[in-house]
Structures are given as structure tokens and as C-alpha cells.
Enzyme design. Sequence first.
Site, mmCIF file in Angstrom:
data_model
loop_
_atom_site.group_PDB
_atom_site.id
_atom_site.type_symbol
_atom_site.label_atom_id
_atom_site.label_comp_id
_atom_site.label_asym_id
_atom_site.label_seq_id
_atom_site.Cartn_x
_atom_site.Cartn_y
_atom_site.Cartn_z
ATOM 1 N N GLY A 228 0.819 -1.204 0.000
ATOM 2 C CA GLY A 228 0.000 0.000 0.000
ATOM 3 C C GLY A 228 0.854 1.256 0.000
ATOM 4 N N GLU B 163 5.590 -3.504 0.856
ATOM 5 C CA GLU B 163 5.646 -3.260 -0.589
ATOM 6 C C GLU B 163 4.928 -1.939 -0.849
ATOM 7 O OE1 GLU B 163 7.352 -4.799 -2.620
ATOM 8 O OE2 GLU B 163 7.520 -6.922 -2.110
ATOM 9 N N CYS C 19 1.885 0.517 -8.813
ATOM 10 C CA CYS C 19 2.980 1.016 -7.974
ATOM 11 C C CYS C 19 4.288 1.127 -8.743
ATOM 12 C CB CYS C 19 3.164 0.133 -6.750
ATOM 13 S SG CYS C 19 3.610 -1.573 -7.131
#
Length: 472
Positions: A195, A217, A251
Amino acid sequence: MAENHDYEREINRLFELQKKNVVRLRTSSIDERIAKLKKLKEYIWENKEKIQEAVYNDLRKPPEEVLLTEIYPVVSEIRHVIKNLKKWTKPKKVRTPISLFGAKSYYRFEAKGVVLIISPWNYPFELSIGPLITAIAAGNAVVLKPSELSPHTSGYIKKLVADIFDESEVAVVEGDAVVAQKLLEMGFNHIFFTGSTKVAKAVLKKASETLSSVTLELGGKSPVIIDGKFDIEEAAKKITWGKYLNAGQTCIAPDYVFVKKELLGDFVSHLKHYIKKYYYSDGSGRCSNYCGIINERHFNRLKNVFEVTVKEGAKVCEGGLFVENECYISPTVLTDVGRDSYIMEEEIFGPILPVLTYEKIDDVIEYINSKPAPLVLYVFSRDRKFYRHVINNVISGDCLINDVIAHFANPRLPFGGHNASGIGKSHGYYGFREFSHLRSIMIQPKRTMLQLLYPPYGEFVKKLIEWSTKYF
């Protein structure tokens, strides 16, 4: 679930149930773990259309994109883990120094125990099941908390897990931030969180209270650098796909691009060409084969970033269409973006691409290193001297040369950030290690050389200690 504190009782029940099952899972055979993974793989493949439907209902993600980015990486990783798990779990012998002559030394991987996985909404299936694979492979009991912002996928994951696993092995807990807070108070043996950096700090703080190990992560502003000698069309083609995949809600998406000043016009022209080719092929004037923005809050955040940056002087070269009632943002390209502009402060996490120019590569390196370390560094160059110079002088979690995003699909590579963009690694062997306790074991014979160094410390023992220290 949060009404009347029923969720607290349920979390306590599941946690205690799984704690009682820790020893059995830790000592489970490799064949048992492989059988679970095979069952998971078969279930996913047999129900891929239902997974595609669930993800579409949350993100309007095209089914082909769900298959490519949500299902393929999971199935690929399961195959990789199944093939290599026996090798990974085999005890590893190490040499023993002469001072411990006669001893046998080795280490082995053991399950950490009961682990918590908190997954995000942007790739709601892959980022939930991916870490689950290596957690199971390592022999852990798992509580999985998927995102409440992708309820259709979370609900399907709950069904999938209930159909395959006993809840003493794997269980899904749905809910909002209140539920996540309660989970973080339970004292899990390991926490795997995917997140934002902001939420990760709260997770890390909670983990410190129970001394739980963590994997984080995260994300960050992953830069792209294009060497002036590189084929500018090839770069534009690949960057277009990677940036607007999942509408930029990735991401590891390229966050901004540095291109040589004299090549800016050509690069933007190629970007516009491939945006039209990939997303406007039906001639409707609206994007097809394209994902939506997850919700109104994220839509408004992106709209504000765009508007402030344009007011600061940025030029809209492509896109700029925002449709609030559909949470739709067209693929957008901005130029004339200052390095200190609003859009350059935080990760964009949406389909807006700032393109900046440079003249000297060392100025770019200095700029990137002045910011928190990105999750990925992308460099387009055929010149080994050029890209090695960049790699050696820029700090990042991972690095990919001459493409974007593709490294994520290799389960043999460790994946993860650096400090602000992440702590720890995942995928394949590295994910297995993350969910494992590395235990050292030494077996001593009845008589050892070490006994010669026991007190009382007379002249002989003193010389023996000095001799051992000097030579061994």
C-alpha cells in the site's frame, strides 16, 4: 462486520484457531504444501472468468488485462514455487571452523507461524494471492485482509479461500481501516503489507509494539530516463503501455520521464500516436481497453493534481478529459513541467504523465537522488557505459533497462523497494524467505576442542586462546 464489535470476536477466534495449528503446519511435508498450491492453481484457472468479472466490477478493467496482470503472474509464480520448493526447503550445510572441530553445522527455513497479509485495491487479486503463495509454501497459517475499496474481488477471494482451505490454515477477514487496526494489534509473527507509504508507517509502528517482522511493498515516483541515442519511438511505445496500464494505478508505473531537450517534440508525438493506437482504436473518442479510476476520492485527488500543475504553467499535450460521474480520466501527457511543480511532489498513481527535459545526465541523477528512493528506476539506453553510470549512481528498489514493468513478471527476481519505497523482497524464493525463519543448528560431539578453553585460565589455556585467536 464492524457493528457491535462482532469483528473483534471473529478476529480473536481466527487468530487463536490458527495459533493452535502452527506446529502442524510448520512440520507439514513439502508434498502437502505443493498439493495445496496445485489445488489453488487449478481453482484459479477453472474460475478465471469469475475473477475477471469481479475485478471488472471494481475497476472496469478489461478481461484481457485481468488475465495478463492479475491471473498470469499468480499462476506463473505457483508453477515456479512448485518446481523449486523441495530445493529451497532442503537443509543447507555450512563449514565449521577448526576451533569447533567435530561439530556439524547447518541451517534450514522454518515457518514463521501465523502471518497477516494486507493487500491493496489496485491489483486486488494478484497482490492478495501472490504473497499468499509463498506464505503457504513456507508452512504458515495466514489471515488475509483484502481491500474494502475493491469489494467484488475481496468477496470472491473470500469464497476462493473458503472453498480450498480450512480456516485454521488460511482465512479472509474483510473490513475497513478499523478492522485492519484490530488485526495489527494481534501480534502476528509476520506482517506483509502492500500500500501507501503513509499507511505503511502506521503498520510499522503497530508492528513495533508486538515486535512482528514486516514486509512493506510500497511505491514512490519511479523515474524514466531516455538516453539521447535511444530509439525514441521504441521508448514511447513501451512507456505508453506501462504508464496507462490499469489507468496508471500501478505502484511500478513510470511516474515521470526525462528526455533529451532536442527530442521532446518527437517523443511526445510518438506518445500521442500510441495512446490513440492502444486506447482509441474504435473511433468513439473515448478510451476502450482501458481501466477506470477506483473511486471518487482518488478521481478528485488526481483532478486536483492536474489542475494545480496546469495553473503552474504545464502544457496539456494529450488528454486532460475528466468525467466525474464515471471516474474516468483519459490518458494525459504534460510538458513544461517544473522539477519543483506540484505533480512532482508525490506519486501520481494515475494516468497523467509529466515529461521533463535534460541536457546533462548528472543533473538528472542529482535530482532523482534528492528525492526518496523510487520503487523502480527505468533507463532506456543501448549504451552500456550510459546505463551502468545511471545504475551505479541512482538508488532505487529495482531497475529495468529498455522496458517498463516487465521485471515484475519474472518470479526468479527479488521484487521490492528501498526504504521509503519498501522494506523486504517478494516473489519466488525471495518471498519464501520473507515468510520463513532462518534457523541455525549445530550438533556437537561428546568431546570438543572448545572444552580445552574452559576455566581455570592457567598459562596453557591462556596461550591456547591466544593461538586460536591469532590463527583460527
